[in-house]
Design a protein around this motif. Structure first.
Motif, PDB file in Angstrom:
ATOM      1  N   VAL A 133       0.841  -1.204   0.000  1.00  0.00           N
ATOM      2  CA  VAL A 133       0.000   0.000   0.000  1.00  0.00           C
ATOM      3  C   VAL A 133       0.872   1.248   0.000  1.00  0.00           C
ATOM      4  O   VAL A 133       0.571   2.229  -0.662  1.00  0.00           O
ATOM      5  CB  VAL A 133      -0.951  -0.006   1.222  1.00  0.00           C
ATOM      6  N   GLY A 134       1.980   1.209   0.746  1.00  0.00           N
ATOM      7  CA  GLY A 134       2.871   2.354   0.823  1.00  0.00           C
ATOM      8  C   GLY A 134       2.415   3.378   1.848  1.00  0.00           C
ATOM      9  O   GLY A 134       1.581   3.112   2.706  1.00  0.00           O
ATOM     10  N   TRP A 135       2.991   4.573   1.755  1.00  0.00           N
ATOM     11  CA  TRP A 135       2.707   5.683   2.676  1.00  0.00           C
ATOM     12  C   TRP A 135       1.671   6.581   2.002  1.00  0.00           C
ATOM     13  O   TRP A 135       2.006   7.460   1.204  1.00  0.00           O
ATOM     14  CB  TRP A 135       4.006   6.422   2.976  1.00  0.00           C
ATOM     15  N   ILE A 136       0.397   6.318   2.295  1.00  0.00           N
ATOM     16  CA  ILE A 136      -0.729   7.022   1.683  1.00  0.00           C
ATOM     17  C   ILE A 136      -1.765   7.322   2.758  1.00  0.00           C
ATOM     18  O   ILE A 136      -1.608   6.904   3.907  1.00  0.00           O
ATOM     19  CB  ILE A 136      -1.391   6.168   0.576  1.00  0.00           C
ATOM     20  N   ILE A 137      -2.834   8.003   2.379  1.00  0.00           N
ATOM     21  CA  ILE A 137      -3.978   8.130   3.285  1.00  0.00           C
ATOM     22  C   ILE A 137      -4.677   6.773   3.243  1.00  0.00           C
ATOM     23  O   ILE A 137      -5.214   6.389   2.211  1.00  0.00           O
ATOM     24  CB  ILE A 137      -4.943   9.245   2.844  1.00  0.00           C
ATOM     25  N   PRO A 138      -4.658   6.029   4.340  1.00  0.00           N
ATOM     26  CA  PRO A 138      -5.199   4.664   4.306  1.00  0.00           C
ATOM     27  C   PRO A 138      -6.725   4.631   4.275  1.00  0.00           C
ATOM     28  O   PRO A 138      -7.389   5.469   4.878  1.00  0.00           O
ATOM     29  CB  PRO A 138      -4.664   4.040   5.597  1.00  0.00           C
ATOM     30  N   GLN A 139      -7.246   3.645   3.574  1.00  0.00           N
ATOM     31  CA  GLN A 139      -8.696   3.497   3.467  1.00  0.00           C
ATOM     32  C   GLN A 139      -9.328   3.185   4.819  1.00  0.00           C
ATOM     33  O   GLN A 139     -10.460   3.561   5.069  1.00  0.00           O
ATOM     34  CB  GLN A 139      -9.050   2.412   2.467  1.00  0.00           C
ATOM     35  N   ASN A 140      -8.608   2.481   5.688  1.00  0.00           N
ATOM     36  CA  ASN A 140      -9.142   2.105   7.002  1.00  0.00           C
ATOM     37  C   ASN A 140      -8.715   3.080   8.103  1.00  0.00           C
ATOM     38  O   ASN A 140      -8.747   2.735   9.270  1.00  0.00           O
ATOM     39  CB  ASN A 140      -8.685   0.693   7.372  1.00  0.00           C
ATOM     40  N   GLY A 141      -8.276   4.260   7.750  1.00  0.00           N
ATOM     41  CA  GLY A 141      -7.812   5.216   8.741  1.00  0.00           C
ATOM     42  C   GLY A 141      -6.519   4.756   9.386  1.00  0.00           C
ATOM     43  O   GLY A 141      -5.811   3.892   8.867  1.00  0.00           O
ATOM     44  N   ALA A 142      -6.192   5.311  10.540  1.00  0.00           N
ATOM     45  CA  ALA A 142      -4.934   5.008  11.227  1.00  0.00           C
ATOM     46  C   ALA A 142      -4.803   3.537  11.590  1.00  0.00           C
ATOM     47  O   ALA A 142      -3.699   3.029  11.758  1.00  0.00           O
ATOM     48  CB  ALA A 142      -4.805   5.873  12.481  1.00  0.00           C
ATOM     49  N   GLN A 143      -5.923   2.832  11.707  1.00  0.00           N
ATOM     50  CA  GLN A 143      -5.881   1.418  12.077  1.00  0.00           C
ATOM     51  C   GLN A 143      -5.061   0.596  11.075  1.00  0.00           C
ATOM     52  O   GLN A 143      -4.441  -0.390  11.449  1.00  0.00           O
ATOM     53  CB  GLN A 143      -7.296   0.850  12.196  1.00  0.00           C
ATOM     54  N   GLU A 144      -5.021   1.016   9.821  1.00  0.00           N
ATOM     55  CA  GLU A 144      -4.267   0.277   8.809  1.00  0.00           C
ATOM     56  C   GLU A 144      -2.775   0.236   9.164  1.00  0.00           C
ATOM     57  O   GLU A 144      -2.140  -0.803   9.070  1.00  0.00           O
ATOM     58  CB  GLU A 144      -4.463   0.903   7.430  1.00  0.00           C
ATOM     59  N   TYR A 145      -2.216   1.361   9.607  1.00  0.00           N
ATOM     60  CA  TYR A 145      -0.804   1.387   9.981  1.00  0.00           C
ATOM     61  C   TYR A 145      -0.570   0.729  11.343  1.00  0.00           C
ATOM     62  O   TYR A 145       0.483   0.159  11.592  1.00  0.00           O
ATOM     63  CB  TYR A 145      -0.247   2.814   9.935  1.00  0.00           C
ATOM     64  N   VAL A 146      -1.563   0.804  12.230  1.00  0.00           N
ATOM     65  CA  VAL A 146      -1.466   0.097  13.514  1.00  0.00           C
ATOM     66  C   VAL A 146      -1.378  -1.403  13.251  1.00  0.00           C
ATOM     67  O   VAL A 146      -0.528  -2.101  13.807  1.00  0.00           O
ATOM     68  CB  VAL A 146      -2.678   0.421  14.429  1.00  0.00           C
ATOM     69  N   THR A 147      -2.238  -1.897  12.382  1.00  0.00           N
ATOM     70  CA  THR A 147      -2.238  -3.320  12.039  1.00  0.00           C
ATOM     71  C   THR A 147      -0.930  -3.716  11.377  1.00  0.00           C
ATOM     72  O   THR A 147      -0.337  -4.744  11.710  1.00  0.00           O
ATOM     73  CB  THR A 147      -3.432  -3.644  11.106  1.00  0.00           C
ATOM     74  N   TRP A 148      -0.448  -2.890  10.443  1.00  0.00           N
ATOM     75  CA  TRP A 148       0.820  -3.192   9.769  1.00  0.00           C
ATOM     76  C   TRP A 148       1.962  -3.271  10.785  1.00  0.00           C
ATOM     77  O   TRP A 148       2.734  -4.224  10.791  1.00  0.00           O
ATOM     78  CB  TRP A 148       1.137  -2.129   8.703  1.00  0.00           C
ATOM     79  N   ALA A 149       2.066  -2.279  11.649  1.00  0.00           N
ATOM     80  CA  ALA A 149       3.169  -2.212  12.611  1.00  0.00           C
ATOM     81  C   ALA A 149       3.128  -3.363  13.605  1.00  0.00           C
ATOM     82  O   ALA A 149       4.172  -3.841  14.057  1.00  0.00           O
ATOM     83  CB  ALA A 149       3.156  -0.870  13.347  1.00  0.00           C
ATOM     84  N   SER A 150       1.917  -3.830  13.947  1.00  0.00           N
ATOM     85  CA  SER A 150       1.814  -4.917  14.931  1.00  0.00           C
ATOM     86  C   SER A 150       2.414  -6.218  14.410  1.00  0.00           C
ATOM     87  O   SER A 150       2.773  -7.086  15.196  1.00  0.00           O
ATOM     88  CB  SER A 150       0.356  -5.137  15.343  1.00  0.00           C
ATOM     89  N   GLY A 151       2.576  -6.342  13.107  1.00  0.00           N
ATOM     90  CA  GLY A 151       3.183  -7.531  12.527  1.00  0.00           C
ATOM     91  C   GLY A 151       4.671  -7.392  12.296  1.00  0.00           C
ATOM     92  O   GLY A 151       5.298  -8.276  11.702  1.00  0.00           O
ATOM     93  N   GLN A 152       5.263  -6.301  12.755  1.00  0.00           N
ATOM     94  CA  GLN A 152       6.696  -6.040  12.544  1.00  0.00           C
ATOM     95  C   GLN A 152       7.444  -6.075  13.869  1.00  0.00           C
ATOM     96  O   GLN A 152       6.847  -5.880  14.920  1.00  0.00           O
ATOM     97  CB  GLN A 152       6.896  -4.655  11.916  1.00  0.00           C
ATOM     98  N   LYS A 153       8.745  -6.279  13.795  1.00  0.00           N
ATOM     99  CA  LYS A 153       9.625  -6.178  14.958  1.00  0.00           C
ATOM    100  C   LYS A 153      10.699  -5.159  14.592  1.00  0.00           C
ATOM    101  O   LYS A 153      11.485  -5.393  13.680  1.00  0.00           O
ATOM    102  CB  LYS A 153      10.242  -7.533  15.286  1.00  0.00           C
ATOM    103  N   PHE A 154      10.702  -4.032  15.271  1.00  0.00           N
ATOM    104  CA  PHE A 154      11.620  -2.943  14.954  1.00  0.00           C
ATOM    105  C   PHE A 154      12.787  -2.946  15.939  1.00  0.00           C
ATOM    106  O   PHE A 154      12.590  -2.985  17.148  1.00  0.00           O
ATOM    107  CB  PHE A 154      10.884  -1.598  15.026  1.00  0.00           C
TER     108      PHE A 154
END
Length: 183
Positions: free
Chosen positions: A34-55
């Motif tokens: 999807v990239g860095w865009i205005i997400p269709q699901n609001g901020a939850q889209e990036y919350v969901t993405w980040a929860s699957g990552q280990k930084f």
């Protein structure tokens, strides 16, 4: 005896190079395809993405966006929550795609400062660990109203050939050749 000392030194160097190779950074493409865009699901889209990552410190965030359409700014939590760009941490990155190396452990917050993009959910909160054995990410962000937008044709760039893994591989091969010539 002298030969054994040389062998131990070479073995130590090989082990150090191997450890560097194992500890090489990970490139995290924010939002995946999807990239860095205005997400269709609001901020939850990036919350969901980040929860699957280990930084981990040393990792790289890759923000895929079209120049003059979006940007990336790191901000403190209060500015993240209010979508305010008045207290930036560092400079705003306006040219996409943007690579940001994570240099410190702790909470990190990123927003897009274009128009109402942040209020529409284009914001990212991550937790960065000091090492790979520390706990992973635990992002959080409120879910503002949603607005659909896409940036077609923006793709992830491959890792740089100057990455630590490439350098470590080169050194490891060189050391192997030296060992073969002298021992």
């Amino acid at each position: 005896m002298e030969s054994q000392k040389k062998m131990m030194v070479v073995f130590g160097l090989v082990a150090a190079v191997f450890l560097q190779c194992v500890a090489a950074e990970t490139a995290h493409v924010v939002g995946d395809t999807v990239g860095w865009i205005i997400p269709q699901n609001g901020a939850q889209e990036y919350v969901t993405w980040a929860s699957g990552q280990k930084f981990v410190v040393g990792d790289v965030l890759v923000f895929n966006f079209a120049t003059n359409t979006h940007d990336v700014m790191e901000v403190p939590k209060a500015s993240f929550d209010s979508c305010s760009s008045t207290n930036p941490i560092g400079s705003t990155i306006t040219t996409g795609p943007a690579n940001i190396t994570l240099t410190s452990a702790g909470e990190h917050y990123y927003i897009c400062t274009f128009g109402s993009h942040c209020q529409s959910g284009q914001k990212l909160a991550i937790t960065v660990s000091a090492s790979a054995t520390s706990p992973g990410s635990s992002p959080s962000a409120p879910s503002p109203s949603t607005t659909a937008n896409t940036t077609p044709g923006v793709t992830a760039e491959p890792p740089s050939s100057s990455s630590p893994a490439v350098g470590a591989g080169f050194v490891l091969c060189s050391l192997s050749l030296v060992m073969g010539l002298f021992f």
